[in-house]
Design a protein around this motif. Structure first.
Motif, PDB file in Angstrom:
ATOM      1  N   VAL A 176       2.678  -1.340  -7.150  1.00 32.32           N
ATOM      2  CA  VAL A 176       2.114  -1.407  -5.801  1.00 32.32           C
ATOM      3  C   VAL A 176       0.678  -1.877  -5.979  1.00 32.32           C
ATOM      4  O   VAL A 176       0.101  -1.761  -7.057  1.00 32.32           O
ATOM      5  CB  VAL A 176       2.158  -0.048  -5.060  1.00 32.32           C
TER       6      VAL A 176
ATOM      7  N   TYR B 138       3.875  10.260  -8.668  1.00 36.07           N
ATOM      8  CA  TYR B 138       2.436  10.507  -8.652  1.00 36.07           C
ATOM      9  C   TYR B 138       1.710   9.856  -9.832  1.00 36.07           C
ATOM     10  O   TYR B 138       0.523  10.097 -10.035  1.00 36.07           O
ATOM     11  CB  TYR B 138       2.156  12.016  -8.634  1.00 36.07           C
TER      12      TYR B 138
ATOM     13  N   VAL C 260      -0.250   1.523 -10.005  1.00 28.61           N
ATOM     14  CA  VAL C 260      -1.218   0.591  -9.414  1.00 28.61           C
ATOM     15  C   VAL C 260      -1.723  -0.380 -10.465  1.00 28.61           C
ATOM     16  O   VAL C 260      -1.737  -1.599 -10.256  1.00 28.61           O
ATOM     17  CB  VAL C 260      -2.392   1.363  -8.769  1.00 28.61           C
TER      18      VAL C 260
ATOM     19  N   ARG D 299       6.241   4.567   1.044  1.00 29.52           N
ATOM     20  CA  ARG D 299       6.105   6.007   0.804  1.00 29.52           C
ATOM     21  C   ARG D 299       6.398   6.294  -0.664  1.00 29.52           C
ATOM     22  O   ARG D 299       7.482   6.002  -1.163  1.00 29.52           O
ATOM     23  CB  ARG D 299       7.049   6.802   1.704  1.00 29.52           C
ATOM     24  N   MET D 300       5.436   6.904  -1.344  1.00 24.55           N
ATOM     25  CA  MET D 300       5.531   7.129  -2.776  1.00 24.55           C
ATOM     26  C   MET D 300       6.141   8.493  -3.092  1.00 24.55           C
ATOM     27  O   MET D 300       5.916   9.474  -2.381  1.00 24.55           O
ATOM     28  CB  MET D 300       4.143   7.050  -3.426  1.00 24.55           C
TER      29      MET D 300
ATOM     30  N   ILE E 217      -2.945   2.608  -3.452  1.00 24.36           N
ATOM     31  CA  ILE E 217      -2.366   3.883  -2.996  1.00 24.36           C
ATOM     32  C   ILE E 217      -3.455   4.695  -2.293  1.00 24.36           C
ATOM     33  O   ILE E 217      -4.607   4.725  -2.732  1.00 24.36           O
ATOM     34  CB  ILE E 217      -1.807   4.707  -4.183  1.00 24.36           C
TER      35      ILE E 217
ATOM     36  N   GLY F 223      -4.768   8.018  -2.112  1.00 23.50           N
ATOM     37  CA  GLY F 223      -4.634   9.167  -3.013  1.00 23.50           C
ATOM     38  C   GLY F 223      -5.748  10.170  -2.850  1.00 23.50           C
ATOM     39  O   GLY F 223      -6.586  10.071  -1.950  1.00 23.50           O
TER      40      GLY F 223
ATOM     41  N   PRO G 184      -0.445   7.362 -11.426  1.00 23.50           N
ATOM     42  CA  PRO G 184      -1.362   6.362 -10.859  1.00 23.50           C
ATOM     43  C   PRO G 184      -1.285   5.005 -11.531  1.00 23.50           C
ATOM     44  O   PRO G 184      -1.785   4.010 -10.984  1.00 23.50           O
ATOM     45  CB  PRO G 184      -2.740   7.001 -11.080  1.00 23.50           C
TER      46      PRO G 184
ATOM     47  N   LEU H 167       0.856  -1.189   0.000  1.00 20.42           N
ATOM     48  CA  LEU H 167       0.000   0.000   0.000  1.00 20.42           C
ATOM     49  C   LEU H 167       0.891   1.237   0.000  1.00 20.42           C
ATOM     50  O   LEU H 167       1.689   1.446   0.906  1.00 20.42           O
ATOM     51  CB  LEU H 167      -0.916   0.009   1.232  1.00 20.42           C
ATOM     52  N   GLY H 168       0.744   2.062  -1.029  1.00 18.81           N
ATOM     53  CA  GLY H 168       1.529   3.285  -1.125  1.00 18.81           C
ATOM     54  C   GLY H 168       0.803   4.469  -0.503  1.00 18.81           C
ATOM     55  O   GLY H 168      -0.423   4.481  -0.377  1.00 18.81           O
ATOM     56  N   TYR H 169       1.574   5.477  -0.110  1.00 21.17           N
ATOM     57  CA  TYR H 169       0.994   6.701   0.456  1.00 21.17           C
ATOM     58  C   TYR H 169       1.933   7.860   0.163  1.00 21.17           C
ATOM     59  O   TYR H 169       3.117   7.668  -0.133  1.00 21.17           O
ATOM     60  CB  TYR H 169       0.767   6.561   1.963  1.00 21.17           C
TER      61      TYR H 169
ATOM     62  N   GLN I 268      -5.837  11.290  -9.099  1.00 16.61           N
ATOM     63  CA  GLN I 268      -5.303  10.058  -9.683  1.00 16.61           C
ATOM     64  C   GLN I 268      -6.371   9.064 -10.157  1.00 16.61           C
ATOM     65  O   GLN I 268      -6.283   8.560 -11.282  1.00 16.61           O
ATOM     66  CB  GLN I 268      -4.356   9.399  -8.674  1.00 16.61           C
TER      67      GLN I 268
END
Length: 379
Positions: A216, A206, A211, A202-203, A219, A221, A208, A174-176, A226
């Motif tokens: 990943v 940007y 995914v 940690r992304m 995210i 978002g 999208p 899971l990205g953030y 995105q």
């Protein structure tokens, strides 16, 4: 700058200066210009193409607003078509600040807007949600929220099409960005996710499609950005929103330096009056505002980050969030923040949490409306 633009700029500056000076020493010509500071002179000023847009307020109010000098607004998200940002750019572009004798400078590259405003180096900035305000307030007592633009959380978790529930993120990535927002944590908790089993990343990219390409699995978002890009590209994905779990959030908040507010309340009110005037225009004519903000982005070397098609998608979604409040744009209440305040208390990792009333002024923007209509001089 062309010669004509330079002449107009000089006239505008002189016009504001005369409104600010007043006094018996004004020449007859200056007195005629000064008449433009009253609402009655608006039609005359607008009819003369050689005169900058007419000042619409009284001489006294013009002097008061001019006396504070330059007001700095920091856009932490560049030229994004979002409430609390788009309206500030457009208020300046359309002359609404000038009409109220406000000298506004915009810093469109200040990601540290909260620090600049808190320290007094700037006066206004916009944040993405009440959670951001609450988290910032834990480290500063010199910020006051004066407007909240929506009661819909702007955040969502968008995932690869194979992820059909948040529970399925266990054992996946899971990205953030920057941090996992409290409302995203509340979503995961409500879905019964054991976060210790999720690989958090940690992304910095940007894009999208990371995914949909499986780099990943999901995210955290911004729902108007995105995911809307993925829809426009026709790519399959799944999206989970706070409302799916009966969680209420907030959308975009305008903050002001508390000391500046206390010392210049009427000036802050006029700043907000001008931005809300622009916001109403952007709700009424989305295409015009998207075109204007996209041109400004291009002229200021941010066109690639904020292309017109993306801006149109973003504002189409976010304008809906503003309308969905059921009340006048920008008007906020303590009740609007209560659910998110509780989420930050549970998931925000703060030792102490400021009371909502210590972070918000619910009266300033509300006072600018009568029966739901924004009060604008001369109307």
């Amino acid at each position: 700058m062309s010669g004509e633009e330079l002449v107009t700029k000089v006239k505008r500056q002189s016009y504001r200066a005369m409104c600010a000076s007043g006094g018996p020493i004004l020449s007859a010509l200056a007195a005629l210009w000064l008449a433009g500071c009253s609402p009655q002179a608006d039609a005359q000023a607008s009819a003369d193409p050689g005169v900058p847009e007419g000042v619409l307020i009284s001489t006294e109010a013009c002097e008061r607003n001019s006396a504070v000098g330059t007001i700095v607004y920091v856009s932490g998200y560049g030229y994004s078509a979002s409430a609390g940002q788009l309206d500030v750019f457009l208020a300046k572009e359309m002359g609404y600040f000038d009409a109220l004798c406000l000298d506004v400078e915009i810093n469109a590259g200040g990601a540290n807007g909260q620090q600049l405003v808190s320290s007094g180096q700037a006066q206004f900035t916009a944040l993405g949600s009440a959670s951001d305000v609450i988290l910032a307030a834990a480290n500063s007592s010199n910020l006051t929220a004066v407007a909240t633009y929506g009661t819909t959380s702007p955040f969502s978790i968008f995932a690869h099409e194979d992820v059909t529930s948040l529970k399925e993120l266990e054992g996946r990535k899971l990205g953030y960005f920057i941090n996992i927002t409290p409302i995203a944590k509340a979503m995961l908790d409500s879905a019964g996710v054991d976060v210790s089993k999720v690989e958090l990343i940690r992304m910095t990219n940007y894009d999208p499609t990371v995914v949909t390409r499986g780099q990943v699995d999901a995210i955290v978002g911004y729902a108007s950005n995105q995911p809307e890009r993925l829809r426009a590209m026709g790519l399959p994905f799944n999206e989970f929103r706070p409302a799916d779990y009966d969680l209420q959030g907030t959308y975009n908040v305008m903050e002001v330096n508390t000391q500046f507010l206390n010392e210049n309340r009427e000036v802050v009110a006029d700043f907000m009056r001008a931005t809300l005037k622009a916001l109403h225009h952007c709700l009424d004519d989305e295409a015009d505002c998207v075109e204007r903000i996209s041109v400004l982005a291009e002229e200021n070397n941010q066109g690639s980050a904020f292309p017109a098609d993306q801006q149109a998608r973003t504002w189409a979604v976010e304008a809906g969030w503003v309308r969905a409040t059921g009340k006048a744009p920008g008007v906020q209440s303590i009740a609007d923040w209560e659910a998110e305040h509780a989420m930050v208390a549970q998931y925000g990792d703060l030792r102490t949490l400021p009371a909502i009333e210590d972070m918000m002024d619910p009266d300033l923007v509300a006072s600018l409306y009568v029966d739901g209509e924004l009060q604008w001089p001369g109307e």
